[in-house]
Design an enzyme around this catalytic site. Structure first.
Site, mmCIF file in Angstrom:
data_model
loop_
_atom_site.group_PDB
_atom_site.id
_atom_site.type_symbol
_atom_site.label_atom_id
_atom_site.label_comp_id
_atom_site.label_asym_id
_atom_site.label_seq_id
_atom_site.Cartn_x
_atom_site.Cartn_y
_atom_site.Cartn_z
ATOM 1 N N LYS A 1 0.857 -1.385 -0.146
ATOM 2 C CA LYS A 1 -0.165 0.059 -0.137
ATOM 3 C C LYS A 1 1.036 1.060 -0.097
ATOM 4 C CE LYS A 1 -3.651 -2.432 2.205
ATOM 5 N NZ LYS A 1 -4.520 -2.975 3.194
ATOM 6 N N GLN B 1 -4.356 -2.097 9.511
ATOM 7 C CA GLN B 1 -4.585 -3.630 8.890
ATOM 8 C C GLN B 1 -5.046 -4.512 9.773
ATOM 9 O OE1 GLN B 1 -3.297 -3.969 5.610
ATOM 10 N NE2 GLN B 1 -4.035 -5.916 6.119
ATOM 11 N N ASP C 1 -11.204 2.389 3.974
ATOM 12 C CA ASP C 1 -11.607 1.169 3.870
ATOM 13 C C ASP C 1 -13.051 1.047 3.699
ATOM 14 O OD1 ASP C 1 -9.280 -0.623 3.796
ATOM 15 O OD2 ASP C 1 -9.048 -0.858 6.072
#
Ligand code: NAD
Length: 297
Positions: free
Chosen positions: A52, A96, A119
């Site tokens: 990422k 994460q 997200d």
């Protein structure tokens, strides 16, 4: 001939298209910034976070990384989250998953500022997707929609069978595809581990999306002739390779390929799209926070 839908190519085009928007924002003093937070040292999570970060660098998004000790109390992670919520240079961030067992992931998500929740997992953002007023579409389902669009596969009036009902893939994808929208208007069946007669439900579908996390669960006998197959699954299976494993999807590619009119490979299908859509959401977050209009792909 079955069309192999090339996720790398579509993702690359999206990244190119985002570059203009990123420069416009940078010129307006709002270069998009994405932070990644990793609690603990899970090697797979480390790899995802590194990817990422690299993706951000490639397109000109500022990236920041915060490590939190895996044994730290949840409050330490909450403090990091509060700092990121307050940091004007961070337009979006992700924590994460998975977090260590002593941390409640739902509580973590609730603490993320919904305006920075790239997200799309915060309950407010989930609710907005359900209500047809999405702020951030979750990256993997959004990537699936973009892949279908790129292959010229409309969803209006189509029967779509989704295998998997997780909060990050199956459920949000179902919610997106039933919306009264050009990239929705589908009739969706959501299957899961308790579904009976799975093969009947996949065989009768115009579009099958496999997101069960079971290697090669769906074979050609479960695919109707001419249907479109999107394989979200990424599963490590033991193999005689240098690393000792290989990645396979939830679809048995060879036999499904014989039936389908279009199919995504693993790797090189949905995976790169998920990464591209995180960049998309970060650019969208920066645009909203800076109140600068940009054209999104
Ligand atoms: P998950 O484990 O949270 O959910 C799996 C779902 O599949 C569950 O709803 C379960 O009920 C269902 N399921 C399990 N076995 C089944 C069976 N035999 N028949 C029918 N349904 C069954 O998984 P997830 O996080 O949604 O991920 C699913 C897969 O997609 C995994 O392989 C994961 O690695 C992959 N994934 C890939 C990307 C990407 O970017 N390519 C992103 C997210 C997840």
């Amino acid at each position: 001939m079955t069309e192999i839908i090339d996720g790398n190519a579509v993702a690359s085009q999206i990244r190119d298209d985002l570059t203009d928007a990123i420069e416009t924002l940078a010129d307006a003093g709002a270069r998009p910034g994405l932070a990644t937070v990793l609690m603990g040292d899970d090697p797979a999570s480390q790899t995802y976070v590194n990817m990422k970060q690299r993706d951000c660098e490639e397109v000109g998004i500022e990236s920041i990384h915060v490590d939190v000790d895996g044994d730290a109390p949840p409050e330490e992670l909450y403090e990091t989250i509060a700092d990121l919520n307050d940091d004007p240079e961070v337009h979006g961030y992700i924590v994460q998953a998975p977090v260590p067992d002593h941390v409640d992931y739902r509580e973590v998500i609730r603490r993320v500022d919904p305006a920075k929740d790239v997200d799309g997992f915060h309950p407010e953002n989930v609710g907005r997707v359900v209500a047809g007023d999405a702020r951030f579409r979750p990256c993997t389902p959004h990537g699936v929609q973009k892949l279908l669009e790129s292959a010229g596969v409309g969803t209006e009036g189509k029967d779509v069978t989704i295998v998997g009902r997780s909060d990050i893939v199956g459920k949000p994808l179902a919610n997106l595809l039933i919306q009264k929208a050009d990239d929705g208007n589908a009739t969706v069946t959501v299957c899961h581990s308790r579904t009976e007669n799975l093969a009947e439900k996949t065989r009768s579908a115009d579009i099958v999306v496999a997101a069960a996390g079971v290697p090669e669960l769906i074979d050609g006998s479960m695919i109707g002739e001419g249907s479109v197959v999107i394989d979200v699954g990424v599963n490590r299976v033991d193999a005689d390779t240098e690393k000792g494993y290989e990645l396979v999807g939830d679809v048995e590619f060879e036999s499904a390929n014989e039936q389908a009119s279009a199919i995504t490979p693993v790797p090189g299908g949905v995976g790169p799209m998920t990464r591209a859509m995180l960049l998309y959401n970060t650019v969208k977050a920066a645009s909203m926070q800076a109140d600068v209009d940009v054209k999104l792909p």
